[in-house]
Design a protein around this motif. Structure first.
Motif, PDB file in Angstrom:
ATOM      1  N   HIS A 147       1.765   3.841 -10.845  1.00  0.00           N
ATOM      2  CA  HIS A 147       1.352   2.414 -10.449  1.00  0.00           C
ATOM      3  C   HIS A 147      -0.171   2.263 -10.030  1.00  0.00           C
ATOM      4  CE1 HIS A 147       5.573   1.894 -11.176  1.00  0.00           C
ATOM      5  NE2 HIS A 147       5.542   0.993 -10.540  1.00  0.00           N
ATOM      6  N   MET A 148      -0.568   3.224  -9.267  1.00  0.00           N
ATOM      7  CA  MET A 148      -1.630   2.726  -8.557  1.00  0.00           C
ATOM      8  C   MET A 148      -2.872   3.012  -9.540  1.00  0.00           C
ATOM      9  SD  MET A 148      -2.823   3.827  -5.004  1.00  0.00           S
ATOM     10  CE  MET A 148      -4.006   3.122  -3.806  1.00  0.00           C
TER      11      MET A 148
ATOM     12  N   VAL B 107       0.739  -1.095  -0.051  1.00  0.00           N
ATOM     13  CA  VAL B 107       0.172   0.018   0.050  1.00  0.00           C
ATOM     14  C   VAL B 107       0.830   1.180  -0.010  1.00  0.00           C
ATOM     15  CG1 VAL B 107      -1.750   1.475   1.281  1.00  0.00           C
ATOM     16  CG2 VAL B 107      -2.086  -1.128   1.202  1.00  0.00           C
ATOM     17  N   LEU B 108       2.068   1.047   0.717  1.00  0.00           N
ATOM     18  CA  LEU B 108       2.753   2.387   0.824  1.00  0.00           C
ATOM     19  C   LEU B 108       3.566   2.626  -0.336  1.00  0.00           C
ATOM     20  CD1 LEU B 108       4.151   2.307   4.388  1.00  0.00           C
ATOM     21  CD2 LEU B 108       3.128   4.189   3.441  1.00  0.00           C
ATOM     22  N   PHE B 109       3.859   1.778  -1.087  1.00  0.00           N
ATOM     23  CA  PHE B 109       4.734   1.546  -2.467  1.00  0.00           C
ATOM     24  C   PHE B 109       3.665   2.017  -3.316  1.00  0.00           C
ATOM     25  CE2 PHE B 109       5.123  -0.566  -6.683  1.00  0.00           C
ATOM     26  CZ  PHE B 109       6.146  -0.129  -6.920  1.00  0.00           C
ATOM     27  N   LEU B 110       2.279   1.708  -3.292  1.00  0.00           N
ATOM     28  CA  LEU B 110       1.186   2.267  -4.396  1.00  0.00           C
ATOM     29  C   LEU B 110       1.131   3.733  -4.066  1.00  0.00           C
ATOM     30  CD1 LEU B 110      -1.284  -0.670  -4.352  1.00  0.00           C
ATOM     31  CD2 LEU B 110       0.246   0.238  -6.264  1.00  0.00           C
ATOM     32  N   LEU B 111       1.023   4.192  -2.752  1.00  0.00           N
ATOM     33  CA  LEU B 111       0.597   5.393  -2.445  1.00  0.00           C
ATOM     34  C   LEU B 111       1.870   6.299  -2.789  1.00  0.00           C
ATOM     35  CD1 LEU B 111      -0.792   5.315   1.308  1.00  0.00           C
ATOM     36  CD2 LEU B 111      -1.817   6.153  -0.811  1.00  0.00           C
ATOM     37  N   LYS B 112       2.925   5.726  -2.908  1.00  0.00           N
ATOM     38  CA  LYS B 112       4.294   6.963  -3.220  1.00  0.00           C
ATOM     39  C   LYS B 112       4.333   6.957  -4.799  1.00  0.00           C
ATOM     40  CE  LYS B 112       7.471   5.860   0.458  1.00  0.00           C
ATOM     41  NZ  LYS B 112       8.387   4.975   0.832  1.00  0.00           N
TER      42      LYS B 112
ATOM     43  N   LYS C  86       1.415   6.922  -6.626  1.00  0.00           N
ATOM     44  CA  LYS C  86       0.096   7.049  -6.945  1.00  0.00           C
ATOM     45  C   LYS C  86      -0.364   7.156  -8.482  1.00  0.00           C
ATOM     46  CE  LYS C  86      -2.572   9.098  -3.806  1.00  0.00           C
ATOM     47  NZ  LYS C  86      -3.296  10.262  -3.247  1.00  0.00           N
TER      48      LYS C  86
ATOM     49  N   SER D 109      -2.685   2.570 -12.764  1.00  0.00           N
ATOM     50  CA  SER D 109      -2.797   1.691 -13.736  1.00  0.00           C
ATOM     51  C   SER D 109      -3.292   0.334 -13.259  1.00  0.00           C
ATOM     52  CB  SER D 109      -1.474   1.562 -14.495  1.00  0.00           C
ATOM     53  OG  SER D 109      -0.404   1.896 -13.761  1.00  0.00           O
ATOM     54  N   LEU D 110      -2.932   0.117 -11.681  1.00  0.00           N
ATOM     55  CA  LEU D 110      -3.403  -1.251 -11.378  1.00  0.00           C
ATOM     56  C   LEU D 110      -4.918  -1.255 -11.081  1.00  0.00           C
ATOM     57  CD1 LEU D 110      -2.772  -3.830  -9.772  1.00  0.00           C
ATOM     58  CD2 LEU D 110      -2.570  -2.503  -7.737  1.00  0.00           C
TER      59      LEU D 110
END
Lengths: 197, 197
Positions: free
Chosen positions: A38-39, A28-33, A35, A41-42
């Motif tokens: 990655h987030m 989640v932290l990876f995705l928030l960084k 955003k 497109s995911l």
């Protein structure tokens, strides 16, 4: 702390087979960084798959078209059906490009312990395909576990009186495999079924 | 095989820190099998977080409110600032309920190897907070690695001339930790800093 939205996402991600609560939180932290990249497109990729992908009514494969691209491919050999436990096995065989026939996803293997009997698996529709006449060979590619091999024998018995060849994958040393990492059973089988070079 | 949508999703999931291509594929199959329950709620949770969560302009925490729920909590002790490397460390400390002050997320540690100097980290704004006068203690909770401790010493040097106490977390045997699994450095430190019982 009113961190409800993040907590919910961590919980949802932690349900995935490879993730626990701790790695889900890291994800989640990876995705928030990241955003924007990655987030977004995911989310898009997930939505696309959720909307478009469905199980194939003929073989059980997951695909965006129905029947799936394998079942509807005219170039595939309709006289061969490969029986697999799960869609992941079908994908593995497709990546190996070892097989050009059609598939049949059982959806599991027989297991007295888990209460999975013949009625819980897609066995009836397999028999239907075989009795339709076009099939000449059924290749049973189930896992080399006790449950997998029990299921393979059960299928072979059912198909005994039909006019098809029933075969299974060969056992032996994996290609590229080191001998001293292999279990005794595999080594014994590889010896017994040795061949000329 | 036109499995583009599924492939895209596998690629996107495989970018997450804990997942590789193989486990991402398993995760996708898991989601496809539980489309109504898991997939829909995962998409919803991701969308909620993507829309609502943002970094706190004061401390760098990730939250749905801005400033974050910790910075805007009147009950927290504004005289103590705990400096952490990353948001994940902040969350870990919050779970431990060990600290009731405010945080400051550095966003990394100094690293000559990775080319991370003081300008890449949130050091300037930390100095600003300290010079504002309300802060009495800065607790440096950076990792006990070479880079982490280098950064801790760098911060302590910068804060030397300010009117604040600079402290760090104690080292020793983790609570519940077995001695024979611990590294020599930890055991040596735990011996040197032993205390009366």
């Amino acid at each position: 702390m009113s961190k409800t939205e993040i907590d919910t996402l961590v919980e949802q991600l932690a349900k995935l087979p490879a993730l626990g609560p701790r790695s889900a939180r890291r994800a989640v932290l990876f995705l928030l960084k990241k955003k924007e990249t990655h987030m977004t497109s995911l989310i898009r990729a997930l939505t696309e798959v959720a909307e478009k992908v469905q199980p194939c009514p003929l073989c059980g494969n997951m695909d965006t078209v129905s029947p799936c691209s394998i079942c509807s491919d005219l170039k595939r050999d309709k006289s061969q059906i490969c029986v697999v436990q799960d869609v992941s096995d079908l994908w593995a065989l497709e990546r190996s490009q070892a097989f050009k026939g059609l598939y049949h996803v059982l959806g599991g293997v027989l297991s007295a312990l888990d209460g999975i009997g013949p009625d819980e698996l897609n066995i009836h529709s397999l028999l239907g395909k075989v009795q339709n006449g076009e099939v000449k060979e059924v290749i049973i590619a189930l896992p080399a576990t006790v449950d997998g091999q029990t299921t393979a024998h059960y299928l072979a018995e059912i198909l005994e009186n039909e006019n098809v060849i029933v075969s299974g994958l060969s056992h032996g040393v994996p290609v590229g495999g080191e001998l001293d990492y292999l279990d005794d059973g595999t080594l014994q089988t590889a010896f017994k079924t040795r061949r000329g070079i």
